[in-house]
Design a protein around this motif. Structure first.
Motif, mmCIF file in Angstrom:
data_model
loop_
_atom_site.group_PDB
_atom_site.id
_atom_site.type_symbol
_atom_site.label_atom_id
_atom_site.label_comp_id
_atom_site.label_asym_id
_atom_site.label_seq_id
_atom_site.Cartn_x
_atom_site.Cartn_y
_atom_site.Cartn_z
ATOM 1 N N TRP A 1 0.823 -1.223 0.000
ATOM 2 C CA TRP A 1 0.000 0.000 0.000
ATOM 3 C C TRP A 1 0.851 1.265 0.000
ATOM 4 O O TRP A 1 0.445 2.297 -0.528
ATOM 5 N N THR B 1 1.317 2.376 -3.496
ATOM 6 C CA THR B 1 0.141 2.916 -4.192
ATOM 7 C C THR B 1 -0.275 4.255 -3.560
ATOM 8 O O THR B 1 -0.854 5.102 -4.231
ATOM 9 N N ASP B 2 0.074 4.447 -2.272
ATOM 10 C CA ASP B 2 -0.133 5.781 -1.676
ATOM 11 C C ASP B 2 0.726 6.803 -2.432
ATOM 12 O O ASP B 2 0.301 7.920 -2.709
ATOM 13 N N THR C 1 -4.145 4.272 -4.536
ATOM 14 C CA THR C 1 -4.820 3.588 -3.429
ATOM 15 C C THR C 1 -6.350 3.672 -3.499
ATOM 16 O O THR C 1 -7.016 2.640 -3.381
ATOM 17 N N GLU D 1 -8.866 0.448 -3.389
ATOM 18 C CA GLU D 1 -9.840 0.267 -2.301
ATOM 19 C C GLU D 1 -11.260 0.166 -2.859
ATOM 20 O O GLU D 1 -12.054 -0.679 -2.442
#
Ligand SMILES: Cc1cc2nc3c(=O)[nH]c(=O)nc-3n(C[C@H](O)[C@H](O)[C@H](O)COP(=O)(O)OP(=O)(O)OC[C@H]3O[C@@H](n4cnc5c(N)ncnc54)[C@H](O)[C@@H]3O)c2cc1C
Length: 449
Positions: free
Chosen positions: A70, A73-74, A79, A83
């Motif tokens: 994550w 992807t942040d 992100t 999600e």
């Protein structure tokens, strides 16, 4: 004929496009590595052109993601898309390795965000679209056929198949990123790609089942329709010819065999399918999980040339990231993580070099060292290649010094789930973690299923 016609009429609706003749950064390949590097560089304001051979969503393997992905992807901003997609959140892993059953829970290592099981065609498509939304110019159905690295301006030759006919072209760039996965275009061009000489040499074949049971975080088996209610784990087990994964996805379950190369090479295509289905029906635990399941006809795929490494992953204005820079047996699910990691490093190094060209070679060197460290660590854990196949202990230690503690602990402890190599103790001692990690290992208590 009908489907050819349909494909042509869909293509004829795709607006005409022009691939630019030059750009700051050219990226070959729109897998997780290429899309992430392209997104980061485009967000930084550079002109990025990404050429992808396939049209996404395209099928690919590698569905188990470990929880520290994550943070990458942040960084790229992807992100929220991931999600929103609602992939399967998993709690950890359970292995049956040479008769011993062990469990690992990501929460025990302090991870609060879930690890995922993702349909890679969907996942990779999201990342590619995100790169485009960030400003990268993405061209699908374009195969790079040759690369001409050059100190000032590397050049790519490509064939564009979009629109039905094949158009040839050239693209010049200031920096070139090879993220072409197993095609490893630059490594082959530079002749720096080596097949690993190891007792662990495998081929893999995998397929998909409908209505499989799955293993829950508590170690019990559940019917497939409980997937939304019970968190699953990735289930892995060894068997006499290699090892097997069982990964429940939203609509199907991915099952793969990683088979000793010599054993697999002897089989024809039809024999592989028979062997695959026989193994699924015979091996304990797997057999019970698949008892109510139906094999999805035509879903068997394979991948040869399994394990390779590359001497130089960055030089001057050329960067080799993700699988284009090396491939390690996927037993610990490091592949996508490494794709993200090497993409973020390459994007940083290229961004800095574009801003300050005088420091270009220094940035390439630093980046190459960091990328090599991750490959080395993965090889050391998965294959025990310390002192061989391009892996030295100093490089592995370098990685362990730079990675956050809980990520390192998770990756080291996960390696204890299997008895693949004996390097766990050496690496733990080299990282100075010996005392600290013992408490974590208790979490790997043996289970009865
Ligand atoms: C059997 C198996 C199981 C695996 N399981 C896992 C797992 O559970 N978890 C995990 O994290 N990893 C796993 N992996 C590894 C993971 O799939 C890869 O590490 C990951 O996909 C690498 O991403 P990438 O972007 O480098 O390459 P890829 O995802 O392979 O993308 C490369 C892209 O380049 C394109 N391309 C290739 N040649 C050209 C060309 N000439 N011109 C233009 N485009 C081109 C391709 O079409 C492709 O889209 C597994 C791998 C295998 C083989």
């Amino acid at each position: 004929m009908a489907s050819d016609h349909a494909a042509r009429s869909i293509r004829s609706q795709i607006p005409m496009r022009t691939i630019p003749a030059s750009c700051d950064v050219a990226v070959i390949g729109g897998g997780p590595a290429g899309s992430s590097a392209a997104a980061l560089l485009a967000r930084a304001g550079f002109e990025v052109v990404l050429l992808e051979r396939a049209r996404h969503p395209r099928p690919t393997v590698g569905e188990s993601l470990i929880p520290h992905f994550w943070k990458y992807t942040d960084l790229t901003g992807a992100t929220p898309l991931i999600e929103a997609e609602g992939f399967v959140a998993k709690a950890g892993g359970i292995t049956v390795w040479e008769g011993e059953i062990r469990r690992i829970s990501f929460a025990d290592f302090g991870f609060r965000r879930p690890a995922l099981h993702v349909e890679r065609d969907v996942f990779d498509h999201l990342l590619l679209r995100h790169a485009s939304d960030c400003g990268a110019r993405v061209f699908e159905e374009v195969s790079v056929t040759a690369v001409e690295p050059a100190a000032q301006s590397p050049r790519l030759h490509y064939q564009d198949r979009c629109g039905g006919e094949t158009v040839r072209g050239e693209l010049r760039c200031r920096y070139l990123i090879d993220a072409s996965g197993a095609s490893a275009l630059l490594a082959r061009h530079f002749k720096v790609r080596h097949l690993a000489r190891s007792r662990h040499q495998f081929l893999s074949f995998w397929g998909y089942f409908q209505d499989s049971r799955f293993v829950g975080a508590d170690g019990r088996g559940y019917p497939g329709d409980r997937l939304g209610a019970v968190r699953p784990v990735t289930f892995v087990r060894s068997y006499e010819d290699g090892w097997i994964w069982h990964i429940p996805l939203r609509r199907v379950t991915s099952v793969g065999l990683v088979v000793y190369r010599n054993r697999a090479l002897a089989m024809s295509g039809t024999e592989r399918q028979t062997y695959f289905l026989d193994t699924c029906a015979r091996v304990p635990y797997l057999r019970e999980l698949l008892a109510p399941a139906r094999f999805v006809e035509g879903s068997l795929s394979g991948r040869p040339d399994f394990s390779y490494y590359v001497d130089t992953v960055a030089r001057e204005n050329c960067y080799l990231i993700g699988d284009a820079g090396g491939f390690v047996d996927p037993i610990f699910s490091h592949g996508v993580l490494n794709a993200f990691y090497s993409a973020s490093l390459a994007a940083l190094a290229i961004g800095e070099s574009l801003r300050d060209p005088a420091r270009r070679d220094r940035h390439a060197q630093l980046c190459a060292r960091r990328i090599r460290q991750f490959y080395s660590f993965s090889r050391a854990l998965a294959l025990g290649d310390v002192g061989a196949n391009g892996v030295d202990l100093e490089s592995v230690k370098g990685f362990m010094r730079s990675v956050p503690r809980r990520e390192l602990e998770l990756m080291l402890a996960a390696s204890l789930l299997t008895r693949r190599t004996r390097h766990f103790r050496t690496l733990v001692a080299a990282a100075g973690l010996a005392a600290h990690i013992e408490s974590r290992i208790e979490a790997l208590a043996q289970l009865r299923l």
